[in-house]
Scaffold this motif. Sequence first.
Motif, PDB file in Angstrom:
ATOM      1  N   HIS A 191       9.788 -29.933   5.135  1.00 41.07           N
ATOM      2  CA  HIS A 191       9.838 -31.286   4.569  1.00 41.07           C
ATOM      3  C   HIS A 191      11.259 -31.648   4.151  1.00 41.07           C
ATOM      4  O   HIS A 191      11.763 -32.734   4.491  1.00 41.07           O
ATOM      5  CB  HIS A 191       8.887 -31.388   3.377  1.00 41.07           C
ATOM      6  CG  HIS A 191       8.988 -32.685   2.635  1.00 41.07           C
ATOM      7  ND1 HIS A 191       8.486 -33.868   3.139  1.00 41.07           N
ATOM      8  CD2 HIS A 191       9.561 -32.988   1.426  1.00 41.07           C
ATOM      9  CE1 HIS A 191       8.731 -34.843   2.286  1.00 41.07           C
ATOM     10  NE2 HIS A 191       9.381 -34.342   1.240  1.00 41.07           N
ATOM     11  N   GLN A 192      11.908 -30.755   3.413  1.00 41.74           N
ATOM     12  CA  GLN A 192      13.273 -31.016   2.960  1.00 41.74           C
ATOM     13  C   GLN A 192      14.239 -31.111   4.142  1.00 41.74           C
ATOM     14  O   GLN A 192      15.166 -31.935   4.128  1.00 41.74           O
ATOM     15  CB  GLN A 192      13.729 -29.891   2.011  1.00 41.74           C
ATOM     16  CG  GLN A 192      12.959 -29.825   0.709  1.00 41.74           C
ATOM     17  CD  GLN A 192      13.594 -30.698  -0.368  1.00 41.74           C
ATOM     18  OE1 GLN A 192      14.438 -31.537  -0.084  1.00 41.74           O
ATOM     19  NE2 GLN A 192      13.168 -30.497  -1.593  1.00 41.74           N
ATOM     20  N   LYS A 238      22.874 -29.167   0.074  1.00 43.65           N
ATOM     21  CA  LYS A 238      21.810 -29.744  -0.751  1.00 43.65           C
ATOM     22  C   LYS A 238      20.537 -28.895  -0.682  1.00 43.65           C
ATOM     23  O   LYS A 238      19.809 -28.769  -1.672  1.00 43.65           O
ATOM     24  CB  LYS A 238      21.520 -31.175  -0.308  1.00 43.65           C
ATOM     25  CG  LYS A 238      22.638 -32.157  -0.675  1.00 43.65           C
ATOM     26  CD  LYS A 238      22.302 -33.564  -0.211  1.00 43.65           C
ATOM     27  CE  LYS A 238      23.431 -34.537  -0.584  1.00 43.65           C
ATOM     28  NZ  LYS A 238      23.140 -35.917  -0.129  1.00 43.65           N
ATOM     29  N   GLN A 251      19.123 -37.432  13.244  1.00 39.80           N
ATOM     30  CA  GLN A 251      18.108 -37.721  14.256  1.00 39.80           C
ATOM     31  C   GLN A 251      18.044 -36.659  15.339  1.00 39.80           C
ATOM     32  O   GLN A 251      17.064 -36.558  16.075  1.00 39.80           O
ATOM     33  CB  GLN A 251      18.386 -39.092  14.890  1.00 39.80           C
ATOM     34  CG  GLN A 251      19.748 -39.206  15.561  1.00 39.80           C
ATOM     35  CD  GLN A 251      19.972 -40.587  16.150  1.00 39.80           C
ATOM     36  OE1 GLN A 251      19.032 -41.347  16.323  1.00 39.80           O
ATOM     37  NE2 GLN A 251      21.231 -40.900  16.447  1.00 39.80           N
ATOM     38  N   ALA A 276      24.504 -31.496   3.934  1.00 41.27           N
ATOM     39  CA  ALA A 276      23.037 -31.452   3.949  1.00 41.27           C
ATOM     40  C   ALA A 276      22.541 -30.023   3.717  1.00 41.27           C
ATOM     41  O   ALA A 276      21.593 -29.790   2.953  1.00 41.27           O
ATOM     42  CB  ALA A 276      22.511 -31.982   5.279  1.00 41.27           C
ATOM     43  N   ARG A 318      13.574 -32.173   7.179  1.00 40.80           N
ATOM     44  CA  ARG A 318      13.396 -33.479   7.833  1.00 40.80           C
ATOM     45  C   ARG A 318      14.074 -34.586   7.030  1.00 40.80           C
ATOM     46  O   ARG A 318      14.575 -35.569   7.612  1.00 40.80           O
ATOM     47  CB  ARG A 318      11.907 -33.786   8.009  1.00 40.80           C
ATOM     48  CG  ARG A 318      11.225 -32.961   9.096  1.00 40.80           C
ATOM     49  CD  ARG A 318       9.863 -33.537   9.455  1.00 40.80           C
ATOM     50  NE  ARG A 318       8.928 -33.470   8.336  1.00 40.80           N
ATOM     51  CZ  ARG A 318       8.107 -32.460   8.105  1.00 40.80           C
ATOM     52  NH1 ARG A 318       8.095 -31.421   8.937  1.00 40.80           N
ATOM     53  NH2 ARG A 318       7.282 -32.470   7.076  1.00 40.80           N
ATOM     54  N   GLN A 319      14.087 -34.453   5.718  1.00 42.33           N
ATOM     55  CA  GLN A 319      14.722 -35.462   4.877  1.00 42.33           C
ATOM     56  C   GLN A 319      16.236 -35.485   5.037  1.00 42.33           C
ATOM     57  O   GLN A 319      16.871 -36.538   4.897  1.00 42.33           O
ATOM     58  CB  GLN A 319      14.375 -35.196   3.406  1.00 42.33           C
ATOM     59  CG  GLN A 319      12.887 -35.299   3.072  1.00 42.33           C
ATOM     60  CD  GLN A 319      12.362 -36.717   3.178  1.00 42.33           C
ATOM     61  OE1 GLN A 319      13.000 -37.660   2.720  1.00 42.33           O
ATOM     62  NE2 GLN A 319      11.198 -36.869   3.787  1.00 42.33           N
ATOM     63  N   LEU A 320      16.828 -34.320   5.328  1.00 42.65           N
ATOM     64  CA  LEU A 320      18.293 -34.201   5.324  1.00 42.65           C
ATOM     65  C   LEU A 320      18.926 -34.094   6.701  1.00 42.65           C
ATOM     66  O   LEU A 320      20.118 -34.371   6.860  1.00 42.65           O
ATOM     67  CB  LEU A 320      18.706 -32.983   4.482  1.00 42.65           C
ATOM     68  CG  LEU A 320      18.406 -33.085   2.982  1.00 42.65           C
ATOM     69  CD1 LEU A 320      18.621 -31.747   2.308  1.00 42.65           C
ATOM     70  CD2 LEU A 320      19.287 -34.154   2.345  1.00 42.65           C
ATOM     71  N   SER A 365      18.151 -33.487  14.562  1.00 36.47           N
ATOM     72  CA  SER A 365      17.756 -32.276  13.819  1.00 36.47           C
ATOM     73  C   SER A 365      18.933 -31.347  13.595  1.00 36.47           C
ATOM     74  O   SER A 365      18.815 -30.122  13.687  1.00 36.47           O
ATOM     75  CB  SER A 365      16.626 -31.531  14.552  1.00 36.47           C
ATOM     76  OG  SER A 365      15.448 -32.292  14.540  1.00 36.47           O
ATOM     77  N   GLU A 388       7.538 -26.701   2.430  1.00 36.80           N
ATOM     78  CA  GLU A 388       8.594 -27.341   1.647  1.00 36.80           C
ATOM     79  C   GLU A 388       9.924 -27.352   2.396  1.00 36.80           C
ATOM     80  O   GLU A 388      10.664 -28.343   2.372  1.00 36.80           O
ATOM     81  CB  GLU A 388       8.761 -26.618   0.305  1.00 36.80           C
ATOM     82  CG  GLU A 388       7.588 -26.783  -0.648  1.00 36.80           C
ATOM     83  CD  GLU A 388       7.829 -26.049  -1.949  1.00 36.80           C
ATOM     84  OE1 GLU A 388       8.990 -26.003  -2.407  1.00 36.80           O
ATOM     85  OE2 GLU A 388       6.857 -25.500  -2.511  1.00 36.80           O
TER      86      GLU A 388
END
Length: 396
Positions: free
Chosen positions: A256-257, A275, A264, A272, A259-261, A266, A253
């Motif tokens: 995943h989160q 969040k 490019q 971010a 990578r969403q926030l 990293s 999780e």
Amino acid sequence: MNETVIDRVRRVMETASTSQAAFAEKVGLTPDKLSKSLAGVRRFTSLDLALIAEVGGRTVDWLLTGREPLRPSFAARTIAGSTLPRDRVSDTASRFTEAYEVLELLGRPPELPPLPSVRSNLKRFVDQGKQLAQDAVGVLTAADECRTVAGLETDVLITECAQLFGVDVAVTRLPEGVDGLTWQTNAFRLILVGPTETWTRQRFTLAHELGHILARDAQDLVVESHVAPGRQKDLTEVRANVFASNLLMPAPEVRHQFRQLADQHSKLTDEAFAKLVVAFKVSPSALAARLSQLGLIDPESALYFRRLTTEICHLLAGATDAFQRQLAWAAAERFPVRLVASLYQCYADGETTLRPLAALLGMNVDQLHDLLDQAEPDPPEPVVGEAEEGDLVFQP
């Protein structure tokens, strides 16, 4: 010679220093019923014993078995050499254990479903903590494939702990310097955490204590004076911390989160990162340590993000309402729903008095009676009908 129930009831009567008739009246029995029970002609009912225990300042368990109330032995790793108040810690735990004893004697012990356990093939405590967390996440999310532990509010997580793991959780005032208490026996599984304004710490403490129970560390009462991610000397504490981190922030999780926030490159902006704090309901310090551990940010970035506060992160993420909601919840005392409901049902069924429930809640019995025993509503006033004198038409 072994004492019987009748012998112990007589001891209570002797201590009360009243006549048998006066004692019968005091406990709400007829003199005839008490006399027959003392003669062995009539058996004491569970309600009789509850009333006698209440008047005599004893427990039903003592009247039936002669056993004194269950007192905890302490886990040496957490209290030896410390300044934690043993008596106050023991008294806090005893409020709950006495409630369990009543339910057990009445044949209504809490349900204890099977638990995940430490894998015998895993020797390192860190690996054990990780696997236990994965197993626990599987149990918590089995009913809904879209559910995540991070998505569970703390009150919902507590409810799930009771239903799925048989762990009763209370938010109640603890002795100064104590963050949490954990204790498990063949009859109950109990976690106590203190009300606090630092709600992320309370959530981590809850997860940490759950880790102790799944690892079977809490056969003796575990007293936690400071629960926080970081270096620990005791390996069982290491395992509980690893469990808590992996339960609240599962690696898949988090990745995943992230990578969403992340951008490019990293990299995370303050917004971010904020969040992510809101999403996982943990402190900036705990999240920064987890991101660094997973290799998602470098140590320098982790040190920078650790300086933020939970409140600032919620402000940056536009989630101040969520912060205030969690804050209000964490500061309020709450008792295990299963335990309270079971004790009340026993009272409603006439099997015991309100004393066990009042003792658990820290209330006076008369005060609890006033709250629960509502007066009968007055009957509605009749209205005389006009069609025919003497006909009564009642308003709803």
